[in-house]
Scaffold this motif. Structure first.
Motif, PDB file in Angstrom:
ATOM      1  N   ALA A  23       8.074  -7.292 -16.192  1.00  0.00           N
ATOM      2  CA  ALA A  23       8.515  -8.630 -15.794  1.00  0.00           C
ATOM      3  C   ALA A  23       7.682  -9.161 -14.637  1.00  0.00           C
ATOM      4  N   ILE A  24       7.377  -8.302 -13.653  1.00  0.00           N
ATOM      5  CA  ILE A  24       6.588  -8.738 -12.504  1.00  0.00           C
ATOM      6  C   ILE A  24       5.156  -9.044 -12.930  1.00  0.00           C
ATOM      7  N   ASP A  25       4.592  -8.221 -13.826  1.00  0.00           N
ATOM      8  CA  ASP A  25       3.248  -8.506 -14.343  1.00  0.00           C
ATOM      9  C   ASP A  25       3.204  -9.885 -14.999  1.00  0.00           C
ATOM     10  N   ARG A  26       4.271 -10.219 -15.702  1.00  0.00           N
ATOM     11  CA  ARG A  26       4.309 -11.526 -16.367  1.00  0.00           C
ATOM     12  C   ARG A  26       4.369 -12.649 -15.337  1.00  0.00           C
ATOM     13  N   VAL A  27       5.198 -12.473 -14.304  1.00  0.00           N
ATOM     14  CA  VAL A  27       5.283 -13.495 -13.249  1.00  0.00           C
ATOM     15  C   VAL A  27       3.924 -13.684 -12.591  1.00  0.00           C
ATOM     16  N   LEU A  28       3.269 -12.575 -12.251  1.00  0.00           N
ATOM     17  CA  LEU A  28       1.956 -12.659 -11.608  1.00  0.00           C
ATOM     18  C   LEU A  28       0.948 -13.346 -12.523  1.00  0.00           C
ATOM     19  N   SER A  29       0.954 -13.001 -13.805  1.00  0.00           N
ATOM     20  CA  SER A  29       0.013 -13.615 -14.747  1.00  0.00           C
ATOM     21  C   SER A  29       0.226 -15.121 -14.842  1.00  0.00           C
ATOM     22  N   GLU A  30       1.492 -15.546 -14.872  1.00  0.00           N
ATOM     23  CA  GLU A  30       1.775 -16.981 -14.966  1.00  0.00           C
ATOM     24  C   GLU A  30       1.317 -17.716 -13.711  1.00  0.00           C
ATOM     25  N   VAL A  31       1.540 -17.105 -12.538  1.00  0.00           N
ATOM     26  CA  VAL A  31       1.118 -17.746 -11.287  1.00  0.00           C
ATOM     27  C   VAL A  31      -0.401 -17.881 -11.247  1.00  0.00           C
ATOM     28  N   VAL A  32      -1.108 -16.791 -11.542  1.00  0.00           N
ATOM     29  CA  VAL A  32      -2.574 -16.813 -11.471  1.00  0.00           C
ATOM     30  C   VAL A  32      -3.147 -17.761 -12.519  1.00  0.00           C
ATOM     31  N   GLN A  33      -2.539 -17.798 -13.698  1.00  0.00           N
ATOM     32  CA  GLN A  33      -3.052 -18.681 -14.749  1.00  0.00           C
ATOM     33  C   GLN A  33      -2.917 -20.150 -14.356  1.00  0.00           C
ATOM     34  N   SER A  34      -1.743 -20.544 -13.846  1.00  0.00           N
ATOM     35  CA  SER A  34      -1.566 -21.948 -13.457  1.00  0.00           C
ATOM     36  C   SER A  34      -2.487 -22.319 -12.296  1.00  0.00           C
ATOM     37  N   TRP A  35      -2.662 -21.391 -11.358  1.00  0.00           N
ATOM     38  CA  TRP A  35      -3.575 -21.632 -10.230  1.00  0.00           C
ATOM     39  C   TRP A  35      -5.011 -21.752 -10.716  1.00  0.00           C
ATOM     40  N   SER A  36      -5.414 -20.865 -11.628  1.00  0.00           N
ATOM     41  CA  SER A  36      -6.784 -20.866 -12.136  1.00  0.00           C
ATOM     42  C   SER A  36      -7.092 -22.143 -12.911  1.00  0.00           C
ATOM     43  N   LEU A  37      -6.135 -22.617 -13.709  1.00  0.00           N
ATOM     44  CA  LEU A  37      -6.353 -23.848 -14.476  1.00  0.00           C
ATOM     45  C   LEU A  37      -6.559 -25.050 -13.563  1.00  0.00           C
ATOM     46  N   LYS A  38      -5.941 -25.019 -12.397  1.00  0.00           N
ATOM     47  CA  LYS A  38      -6.081 -26.145 -11.474  1.00  0.00           C
ATOM     48  C   LYS A  38      -7.448 -26.153 -10.797  1.00  0.00           C
ATOM     49  N   TRP A  39      -7.973 -24.968 -10.443  1.00  0.00           N
ATOM     50  CA  TRP A  39      -9.142 -24.915  -9.563  1.00  0.00           C
ATOM     51  C   TRP A  39     -10.459 -24.628 -10.268  1.00  0.00           C
ATOM     52  N   PHE A  40     -10.428 -24.040 -11.446  1.00  0.00           N
ATOM     53  CA  PHE A  40     -11.680 -23.587 -12.053  1.00  0.00           C
ATOM     54  C   PHE A  40     -11.892 -24.266 -13.403  1.00  0.00           C
ATOM     55  N   ALA A  41     -13.146 -24.605 -13.657  1.00  0.00           N
ATOM     56  CA  ALA A  41     -13.477 -25.360 -14.864  1.00  0.00           C
ATOM     57  C   ALA A  41     -13.401 -24.480 -16.113  1.00  0.00           C
ATOM     58  N   SER A  42     -14.171 -23.408 -16.156  1.00  0.00           N
ATOM     59  CA  SER A  42     -14.201 -22.577 -17.358  1.00  0.00           C
ATOM     60  C   SER A  42     -14.166 -21.086 -17.057  1.00  0.00           C
ATOM     61  N   ARG A  43     -14.413 -20.694 -15.820  1.00  0.00           N
ATOM     62  CA  ARG A  43     -14.431 -19.275 -15.467  1.00  0.00           C
ATOM     63  C   ARG A  43     -13.063 -18.894 -14.892  1.00  0.00           C
ATOM     64  N   ALA A  44     -12.161 -18.543 -15.750  1.00  0.00           N
ATOM     65  CA  ALA A  44     -10.783 -18.305 -15.327  1.00  0.00           C
ATOM     66  C   ALA A  44     -10.663 -17.007 -14.542  1.00  0.00           C
ATOM     67  N   VAL A  45      -9.877 -17.053 -13.489  1.00  0.00           N
ATOM     68  CA  VAL A  45      -9.497 -15.854 -12.744  1.00  0.00           C
ATOM     69  C   VAL A  45      -8.164 -15.374 -13.308  1.00  0.00           C
ATOM     70  N   ARG A  46      -8.058 -14.087 -13.508  1.00  0.00           N
ATOM     71  CA  ARG A  46      -6.836 -13.540 -14.103  1.00  0.00           C
ATOM     72  C   ARG A  46      -6.624 -12.117 -13.601  1.00  0.00           C
ATOM     73  N   PRO A  47      -5.415 -11.575 -13.780  1.00  0.00           N
ATOM     74  CA  PRO A  47      -5.197 -10.161 -13.452  1.00  0.00           C
ATOM     75  C   PRO A  47      -6.050  -9.282 -14.355  1.00  0.00           C
ATOM     76  N   LEU A  48      -6.727  -8.312 -13.761  1.00  0.00           N
ATOM     77  CA  LEU A  48      -7.602  -7.425 -14.523  1.00  0.00           C
ATOM     78  C   LEU A  48      -6.907  -6.142 -14.948  1.00  0.00           C
ATOM     79  N   ASP A  49      -5.738  -5.857 -14.390  1.00  0.00           N
ATOM     80  CA  ASP A  49      -4.990  -4.661 -14.766  1.00  0.00           C
ATOM     81  C   ASP A  49      -3.526  -4.885 -14.417  1.00  0.00           C
TER      82      ASP A  49
END
Length: 266
Positions: A23-49
């Motif tokens: 559940a926490i991994d999912r929360v973290l993934s959603e936070v990082v994904q929404s943040w990445s979509l706002k700030w980065f054009a095509s090189r998405a930052v995401r959890p690597l593990d």
């Protein structure tokens, strides 16, 4: 003839804490994904593990952002150039940057990371007034036992390490539970016992005998009670307990009836 007995296969139980970790991994993934979509054009930052226990990064040539020592973000020294390049959607060579370029990139990344920190604090249910503290990467004090997850662009090594204390996960899970339903008030005792059947009897008197006296009783013996013939008798329930009321015995043809002299419980 021999019979074979099918042995059931053991259940593949999840280890303790696995559901919360997912559940926490999912929360973290959603936070990082929404943040990445706002700030980065095509090189998405995401959890690597996935979140795992330690080790906490030490000696990084970067910075450590801590929120009450329960939530942390370790940022590597290479992150500024790589994140700035991801924001501009092009590589930013460090060897051709001017001082003015570096100041712009540092400010861009600072604002970007502050937005990530704000989102993380909100997702993990920290108070809005809580403030992140910045430390050089090799001097920050991080509690033992924290869970760590790498964040970065897929083609690069982790640019950041997200850290969270287990107690924070527990408090987050508890805060996410629905509030308990308010119980309905219990009905009155009278309502609950209204249908209960009881035996009502009248005690006309008492006398005290020994067991030997009782064993020696014969036909024609007279027992002398402690109550006068015209005295009221006690009305009792199930043959015991304090009297509910007083009553008098009246004759009704060939039967005895009881006439109440006071109210029940009076």
């Amino acid at each position: 003839m021999s019979h074979s007995v099918a042995v059931p296969k053991p259940h593949a139980w999840l280890p303790a804490g696995a559901i919360m970790a997912l559940a926490i991994d999912r929360v973290l993934s959603e936070v990082v994904q929404s943040w990445s979509l706002k700030w980065f054009a095509s090189r998405a930052v995401r959890p690597l593990d996935a979140l795992t226990a330690g080790p906490v990064p030490t000696g990084w040539e970067g910075q450590m952002l801590l929120l009450d020592r329960d939530l942390g973000l370790a940022v590597s020294g290479d992150a500024t150039a790589i994140l700035a390049g991801a924001m501009l959607d092009r590589d930013v060579p460090t060897d051709v940057q001017t001082d003015a370029d570096r100041r712009v990139f540092v400010e861009m990344v600072r604002i970007c990371l502050e937005d990530l920190c704000r989102r993380l604090a909100e997702a993990f249910r920290f108070d809005a007034s809580a403030r992140w503290e910045r430390f050089p990467g090799d001097t920050a004090s991080v509690p033992d036992g924290v869970l760590v997850c790498g964040l970065g662009i897929e083609s690069h090594a982790p640019l950041m390490r997200f850290m969270v204390a287990p107690d924070t996960l527990v408090e987050m899970a508890k805060a996410g539970l629905p509030p308990p339903e308010r119980g309905r008030p219990l009905a009155g005792i009278a309502c609950g016992l209204a249908a209960q059947a009881v035996s009502v009897s009248a005690q006309i008197g008492r006398c005290s005998l020994t067991l030997a006296d009782v064993a020696g009783l014969n036909i024609g013996d007279v027992l002398v009670f402690d109550r006068a013939l015209d005295a009221p008798v006690d009305l009792v329930v199930n043959g015991a307990g304090p009297p509910l009321a007083r009553c008098t015995i009246v004759q009704n043809d060939d039967r005895f009836d009881l006439m109440l002299l006071d109210s029940i419980g009076g």
